[in-house]
Each structure stands twice: as structure tokens, then as C-alpha cells.
Scaffold this motif. Structure first.
Motif, PDB file in Angstrom:
ATOM      1  N   ALA A  83       1.920  -3.139  22.090  1.00 28.97           N
ATOM      2  CA  ALA A  83       1.585  -2.637  23.091  1.00 28.97           C
ATOM      3  C   ALA A  83       1.484  -3.071  24.933  1.00 28.97           C
ATOM      4  O   ALA A  83       1.185  -2.445  25.969  1.00 28.97           O
ATOM      5  N   VAL A  84       1.510  -4.340  24.528  1.00 26.94           N
ATOM      6  CA  VAL A  84       1.591  -4.938  26.430  1.00 26.94           C
ATOM      7  C   VAL A  84       2.990  -5.074  26.486  1.00 26.94           C
ATOM      8  O   VAL A  84       3.534  -4.312  27.830  1.00 26.94           O
ATOM      9  N   PHE A  85       3.936  -4.842  26.043  1.00 27.27           N
ATOM     10  CA  PHE A  85       5.403  -4.356  26.167  1.00 27.27           C
ATOM     11  C   PHE A  85       5.838  -3.177  27.060  1.00 27.27           C
ATOM     12  O   PHE A  85       5.839  -3.339  27.613  1.00 27.27           O
ATOM     13  N   ILE A  86       4.850  -1.988  26.565  1.00 31.56           N
ATOM     14  CA  ILE A  86       5.308  -0.825  26.415  1.00 31.56           C
ATOM     15  C   ILE A  86       4.024  -0.560  27.257  1.00 31.56           C
ATOM     16  O   ILE A  86       4.354   0.413  28.646  1.00 31.56           O
ATOM     17  N   THR A  87       3.312  -0.652  27.956  1.00 35.28           N
ATOM     18  CA  THR A  87       2.265  -0.351  28.728  1.00 35.28           C
ATOM     19  C   THR A  87       2.846  -1.509  30.281  1.00 35.28           C
ATOM     20  O   THR A  87       2.875  -0.121  31.478  1.00 35.28           O
ATOM     21  N   GLY A  88       3.547  -2.436  29.933  1.00 31.00           N
ATOM     22  CA  GLY A  88       3.746  -3.057  31.079  1.00 31.00           C
ATOM     23  C   GLY A  88       5.335  -2.271  31.597  1.00 31.00           C
ATOM     24  O   GLY A  88       5.714  -1.739  32.866  1.00 31.00           O
ATOM     25  N   ILE A  89       6.187  -1.922  30.660  1.00 28.90           N
ATOM     26  CA  ILE A  89       7.003  -1.401  30.719  1.00 28.90           C
ATOM     27  C   ILE A  89       6.317   0.020  31.561  1.00 28.90           C
ATOM     28  O   ILE A  89       7.168   0.881  32.560  1.00 28.90           O
ATOM     29  N   SER A  90       5.772   1.342  31.015  1.00 34.49           N
ATOM     30  CA  SER A  90       5.271   2.461  31.996  1.00 34.49           C
ATOM     31  C   SER A  90       4.252   1.808  33.272  1.00 34.49           C
ATOM     32  O   SER A  90       5.059   2.780  33.549  1.00 34.49           O
ATOM     33  N   LEU A  91       4.166   0.897  33.329  1.00 31.35           N
ATOM     34  CA  LEU A  91       3.439   1.023  34.881  1.00 31.35           C
ATOM     35  C   LEU A  91       4.460   0.668  35.737  1.00 31.35           C
ATOM     36  O   LEU A  91       3.784   0.810  36.824  1.00 31.35           O
ATOM     37  N   TYR A  92       5.412  -0.212  35.631  1.00 33.40           N
ATOM     38  CA  TYR A  92       6.518  -0.338  35.916  1.00 33.40           C
ATOM     39  C   TYR A  92       7.424   0.811  36.602  1.00 33.40           C
ATOM     40  O   TYR A  92       7.579   1.309  37.587  1.00 33.40           O
ATOM     41  N   LEU A  93       8.111   1.490  36.063  1.00 35.92           N
ATOM     42  CA  LEU A  93       7.742   2.866  36.201  1.00 35.92           C
ATOM     43  C   LEU A  93       7.179   3.941  36.686  1.00 35.92           C
ATOM     44  O   LEU A  93       8.119   4.770  37.522  1.00 35.92           O
ATOM     45  N   VAL A  94       6.264   4.259  36.136  1.00 37.03           N
ATOM     46  CA  VAL A  94       5.618   5.268  36.656  1.00 37.03           C
ATOM     47  C   VAL A  94       5.416   4.613  38.375  1.00 37.03           C
ATOM     48  O   VAL A  94       5.426   5.531  38.792  1.00 37.03           O
ATOM     49  N   PHE A  95       4.215   2.778  38.314  1.00 36.32           N
ATOM     50  CA  PHE A  95       4.170   3.115  39.874  1.00 36.32           C
ATOM     51  C   PHE A  95       4.814   2.294  40.772  1.00 36.32           C
ATOM     52  O   PHE A  95       4.115   2.166  41.925  1.00 36.32           O
ATOM     53  N   LYS A  96       6.140   1.308  40.050  1.00 33.75           N
ATOM     54  CA  LYS A  96       6.577   0.411  40.775  1.00 33.75           C
ATOM     55  C   LYS A  96       8.256   1.410  41.352  1.00 33.75           C
ATOM     56  O   LYS A  96       8.198   1.210  42.070  1.00 33.75           O
ATOM     57  N   SER A  97       8.394   1.334  40.336  1.00 35.40           N
ATOM     58  CA  SER A  97       9.976   1.478  40.285  1.00 35.40           C
ATOM     59  C   SER A  97      10.798   2.804  41.608  1.00 35.40           C
ATOM     60  O   SER A  97       9.604   3.571  41.155  1.00 35.40           O
ATOM     61  N   ASP A  98      11.884   2.835  41.393  1.00 35.98           N
ATOM     62  CA  ASP A  98      12.232   4.381  42.531  1.00 35.98           C
ATOM     63  C   ASP A  98      12.159   4.956  42.088  1.00 35.98           C
ATOM     64  O   ASP A  98      13.065   6.137  42.253  1.00 35.98           O
ATOM     65  N   LEU A  99      12.450   5.173  39.807  1.00 35.43           N
ATOM     66  CA  LEU A  99      13.160   6.252  39.516  1.00 35.43           C
ATOM     67  C   LEU A  99      12.617   7.281  40.106  1.00 35.43           C
ATOM     68  O   LEU A  99      12.850   8.163  39.202  1.00 35.43           O
ATOM     69  N   TYR A 100      10.516   7.312  39.445  1.00 33.33           N
ATOM     70  CA  TYR A 100      10.141   9.030  39.838  1.00 33.33           C
ATOM     71  C   TYR A 100       9.623   9.052  41.408  1.00 33.33           C
ATOM     72  O   TYR A 100       9.041   9.596  41.386  1.00 33.33           O
ATOM     73  N   ASN A 101      10.548   8.433  41.959  1.00 29.72           N
ATOM     74  CA  ASN A 101       9.879   8.420  43.823  1.00 29.72           C
ATOM     75  C   ASN A 101      10.981   9.170  43.810  1.00 29.72           C
ATOM     76  O   ASN A 101      12.136   9.862  44.410  1.00 29.72           O
ATOM     77  N   ASP A 102      10.161  10.600  44.644  1.00 27.51           N
ATOM     78  CA  ASP A 102      10.937  11.694  45.281  1.00 27.51           C
ATOM     79  C   ASP A 102      11.760  11.234  46.521  1.00 27.51           C
ATOM     80  O   ASP A 102      11.885  11.994  46.899  1.00 27.51           O
ATOM     81  N   ASN A 103      11.228  10.215  47.095  1.00 24.99           N
ATOM     82  CA  ASN A 103      12.216  10.040  48.251  1.00 24.99           C
ATOM     83  C   ASN A 103      13.050   9.139  48.289  1.00 24.99           C
ATOM     84  O   ASN A 103      13.851   8.377  49.090  1.00 24.99           O
ATOM     85  N   ALA A 104      13.530   8.464  47.227  1.00 25.29           N
ATOM     86  CA  ALA A 104      14.572   7.522  46.709  1.00 25.29           C
ATOM     87  C   ALA A 104      15.752   8.282  46.111  1.00 25.29           C
ATOM     88  O   ALA A 104      16.852   7.832  46.158  1.00 25.29           O
ATOM     89  N   LEU A 105      15.455   9.354  45.141  1.00 28.18           N
ATOM     90  CA  LEU A 105      16.322  10.033  44.356  1.00 28.18           C
ATOM     91  C   LEU A 105      16.335  11.127  44.539  1.00 28.18           C
ATOM     92  O   LEU A 105      15.006  12.204  44.434  1.00 28.18           O
TER      93      LEU A 105
END
Length: 217
Positions: A83-105
Motif C-alpha cells: 500500500a505504501v509503495f503503490i500509493t507513493g508511486i501513484s501520487l507521483y505519477l498522477v500529480f508530480k511527473s510529466d507523464l500525464y501532463n498535457d503541456n509536456a507530452l
């Protein structure tokens, strides 16, 4: 006769589509998805063994528990780590990374994936497989039919997102809800330790309630 030929053509068309799907998804770049699943399974085994070792050394009440309670104790440790692992990864990918950023990709968000996102989903599938095996093996001590159905549906939906690369954003948004799992497991640990009337148990309950409210909204 014409109808039979039409049916035969339709069947061949479906077979061709199925073969193409197999080629595009299941047989394409299988190393990362499947190796991450194995990593998840072995990680669960490692956490189980470490929990068993450390708990016997640091918690006096652990040795006095029944065998099935000790198994559940170790199993909940695996659940908490996942839970700690997947929550941390999920929060990073959804809110922090550029993977799902419309302006980045460029391209549709629903079709975006990366090495990290695919690996994280594979590791999570490994956890669900390992946990499901334990639930079935010790059934119904670690959970009833609802747990089996939950794990089957979870593993299937995550596997689809991992293999196809579709809808990974929404999958991670749902997996953020795993943030409540450590609190639920801690509540069980406090109960087993005889601290059900303690302040820690009360605070834990309030935190879980607030976390569920945040998740709902």
C-alpha cells in the motif's frame, strides 16, 4: 451456402483480430511487465520472512499468537508495504511527473505509459497474486469469497492497463485509495496487541475516517 461462407469469413476475421491483439500486446515487450510481476511476488516473500523474523524478536506478543494469527500478522505486513509503495508511486505519477501532463507530452493521456508506470503495475499484480494464493491456501482464515473476487478483479484490471498501456492514469488514481490500508492494518495490530481501548486506537480510527472522507471526495 452463401450464409455459410459469410460465417466462415466472419470467423476468420475474428481470429485475425485476436492474433493481432496477441501480437500487439501480449507478445510485445514482455520483459518489463512479466519480470515486474515476479519482482512483486518475490518482494512479498521477502517481506513475509523479514516480518516473521523481526516480529519474533521485537514483539513479545507475537510468539503467543496462534499460527493462523501469526500468518495474518505477516500477511498484513505485506499488505502495508504494498500500500505504501503503490500509493507513493501513484501520487507521483498522477500529480508530480510529466507523464500525464498535457503541456509536456503529446497524444492522448489515456494511452500514455512509461517504464516506471508499467513496472509499478506489474509489481502490484505480483502482490495481488501472492496475496490471493495465501487467501485461497488458508481459506477462509485470511478472507472470504469477497476477498477472492476483489483480488481477481483488481489483478485483471491492473493487468489490462499494464499490458495494453491504456487507462493507466485512471488505474493509478484508483490505486491511490490504497493509502487507507496501512491504517486499517494498524488498527488490527493494535487490537491483537490488546490496545483496543488505547488513545492510539482512537486516533487511528479518526485518521481512517478522515482518509475515507478525502478519498470519497
Amino acid at each position: 451456402m452463401l450464409g455459410a461462407e459469410g460465417a466462415s469469413t466472419a470467423i476468420e476475421s475474428y481470429q485475425s483480430q485476436a492474433q493481432q491483439l496477441m501480437k500487439d500486446y501480449l507478445l510485445a515487450d514482455t520483459f518489463v511487465p512479466y519480470s515486474s510481476i515476479l519482482v512483486g511476488i518475490f518482494a512479498c516473500k521477502l517481506v513475509y520472512e523479514l516480518t516473521q523474523l523481526l516480529s519474533a524478536f521485537y514483539f513479545k506478543s507475537y510468539s503467543s499468537l496462534s499460527i493462523i494469527k501469526r500468518i495474518e500478522w505477516n500477511n498484513r505486513a505485506i499488505s502495508t508495504v504494498h500500500a505504501v509503495f503503490i500509493t507513493g508511486i501513484s501520487l507521483y505519477l498522477v500529480f508530480k511527473s510529466d507523464l500525464y501532463n498535457d503541456n509536456a507530452l503529446s497524444g492522448y493521456i489515456t494511452y500514455r505509459s512509461s517504464f516506471l508506470s508499467t513496472s509499478a503495475l506489474g509489481t502490484s499484480i505480483g502482490y495481488f497474486i501472492a496475496d490471493l494464493v495465501m487467501i485461497v491456501w488458508f481459506y477462509p482464515s485470511l478472507g472470504g469469497l469477497e476477498y477472492v473476487i476483489h483480488h481477481l478483479l483488481s489483478a485483471s484490471s491492473i493487468a489490462y492497463a499494464m499490458i495494453t498501456g491504456e487507462g493507466q492514469l485512471y488505474t493509478f488514481m484508483i490505486l491511490i485509495s490504497e493509502a487507507t490500508t496501512p491504517g486499517v492494518n494498524l488498527r488490527w495490530y493494535l487490537d491483537i496487541a490488546g490496545l483496543k481501548r488505547s488513545r492510539a486506537y482512537l486516533v487511528n480510527g479518526v485518521v481512517i475516517f478522515l482518509a475515507w472522507l478525502v478519498r470519497t471526495f
